[in-house]
Design an enzyme around this catalytic site. Structure first.
Site, PDB file in Angstrom:
ATOM      1  N   GLU A 298       1.075  -1.377  -0.166  1.00 42.91           N
ATOM      2  CA  GLU A 298       0.448  -0.316  -0.251  1.00 42.91           C
ATOM      3  C   GLU A 298       1.040   1.576  -0.298  1.00 42.91           C
ATOM      4  OE1 GLU A 298      -2.966   0.239   3.860  1.00 42.91           O
ATOM      5  OE2 GLU A 298      -2.192   2.687   3.720  1.00 42.91           O
TER       6      GLU A 298
ATOM      7  N   ARG B 261       1.205  10.583   0.242  1.00 42.30           N
ATOM      8  CA  ARG B 261       1.065  11.092   1.569  1.00 42.30           C
ATOM      9  C   ARG B 261       2.584  12.449   0.963  1.00 42.30           C
ATOM     10  NH1 ARG B 261       1.827   7.990   7.047  1.00 42.30           N
ATOM     11  NH2 ARG B 261      -0.517   6.661   6.167  1.00 42.30           N
TER      12      ARG B 261
ATOM     13  N   THR C  86      -3.547   6.038   2.273  1.00 42.26           N
ATOM     14  CA  THR C  86      -4.570   7.305   2.423  1.00 42.26           C
ATOM     15  C   THR C  86      -4.689   8.248   1.198  1.00 42.26           C
ATOM     16  OG1 THR C  86      -1.769   7.292   3.455  1.00 42.26           O
ATOM     17  CG2 THR C  86      -3.052   9.103   4.323  1.00 42.26           C
TER      18      THR C  86
ATOM     19  N   LYS D  49     -10.627  -1.740   7.336  1.00 41.31           N
ATOM     20  CA  LYS D  49      -9.124  -1.302   8.353  1.00 41.31           C
ATOM     21  C   LYS D  49      -9.983  -0.834   9.325  1.00 41.31           C
ATOM     22  CE  LYS D  49      -5.284   1.888   7.806  1.00 41.31           C
ATOM     23  NZ  LYS D  49      -4.095   1.968   7.285  1.00 41.31           N
TER      24      LYS D  49
HETATM   25  C1  3PG Z   1      -0.076   4.123   8.166  1.00 39.46           C
HETATM   26  O1  3PG Z   1      -0.886   4.535   8.166  1.00 39.46           O
HETATM   27  O2  3PG Z   1       1.014   5.025   8.469  1.00 39.46           O
HETATM   28  C2  3PG Z   1      -0.326   2.985   8.520  1.00 39.46           C
HETATM   29  O3  3PG Z   1      -0.878   2.558   9.490  1.00 39.46           O
HETATM   30  C3  3PG Z   1       0.804   2.641   9.028  1.00 39.46           C
HETATM   31  O4  3PG Z   1       1.349   2.708  10.382  1.00 39.46           O
HETATM   32  P1  3PG Z   1       2.747   1.879  11.207  1.00 39.46           P
HETATM   33  O5  3PG Z   1       3.117   2.528  10.879  1.00 39.46           O
HETATM   34  O6  3PG Z   1       2.270   1.807  12.480  1.00 39.46           O
HETATM   35  O7  3PG Z   1       2.282   0.747  10.662  1.00 39.46           O
END
Ligand code: 3PG
Length: 218
Positions: free
Chosen positions: A40, A44, A67, A127
């Site tokens: 994924e 960002r 995101t 999720k």
């Molecule tokens: C995120 O949106 O950054 C993900 O949920 C990943 O989370 P993590 O960095 O705690 O694994």
């Protein structure tokens, strides 16, 4: 849902943030070699859409966008080749757009009310975000009582130490996380570390599934 089934087979979906599209190919290589040919890519950074385009060119990789906060972002990700969408929260407009496009979407939920909104939209695979700060597996256990039809992909704060408690719960179909593709390693272009930690993750998943004691190979 075929993508959710694939996530379940893999056990873990790597969540990756790239700063430069030149990081895409070596990242893809490391994930394939490590044994988790899936990612994924979070929307960002400016590099995200082009990175999705480059990674999607590798047929053995299952690439999606994370995101996803707007329809516009979802459209760009889909045009670049994203095969699934993930968002931190539940935006009904984005979900309806994805359903109309037949692109699988996994919106984030963190409460009973949000689960009911997702069910209302026709979604059962969600999720669960941010998993650890929300309380982790006790909250998933509590929410799975009234909603046995819902399956969760906990993400946020998951690592090799707590992976087992999540993957062992029948309401969890996979976990998401960035521990095997840390931004720090990507910044240093240390893709061998990503390959290694991805391999450790696959080893841990296999050990959990076979009921073996998890042995630290690092
Ligand atoms: C995120 O949106 O950054 C993900 O949920 C990943 O989370 P993590 O960095 O705690 O694994």
């Amino acid at each position: 849902m075929i993508i959710a089934k694939r996530f379940e087979e893999l056990g873990v979906v790597p969540v990756v943030t790239l700063q430069n599209p030149s990081e895409a190919e070596p990242l893809g290589e490391a994930l394939i070699e490590g044994g988790l040919p899936c990612a994924e890519i979070t929307l960002r950074t400016d590099a995200a859409v082009e990175s999705i385009r480059r990674l999607s060119a590798r047929r053995e990789l299952l690439i999606g966008a994370g995101t996803v906060l707007s329809i516009e972002q979802a459209e760009k990700a889909q045009a670049a080749g994203a095969r699934f969408l993930v968002s931190p929260g539940l935006n009904p407009r984005v979900v309806k757009w994805a359903l109309a496009q037949h692109i699988p979407i996994f919106p984030g939920v963190s409460s009973a009310t949000e689960i009911e909104q997702a069910l209302d939209l026709g979604l059962t695979h969600l999720k669960f975000f941010p998993a650890e700060p929300l309380g982790g597996i006790p909250l998933i256990k509590a929410l799975s009582q009234p909603y046995p039809m819902v399956r969760f992909m906990p993400t946020g704060g998951i690592n090799l130490e707590n992976l087992e408690q999540y993957l062992s719960h029948s309401s969890v179909f996979a976990c998401g996380g960035s521990w095997m593709a840390k931004s720090d390693w990507i910044r240093k272009r240390d893709f061998s570390e990503i390959r290694k930690e991805t391999g450790n993750t696959v080893h841990t998943i296999n050990s959990i599934r076979s009921g073996d004691e998890v042995k630290d190979r690092r």
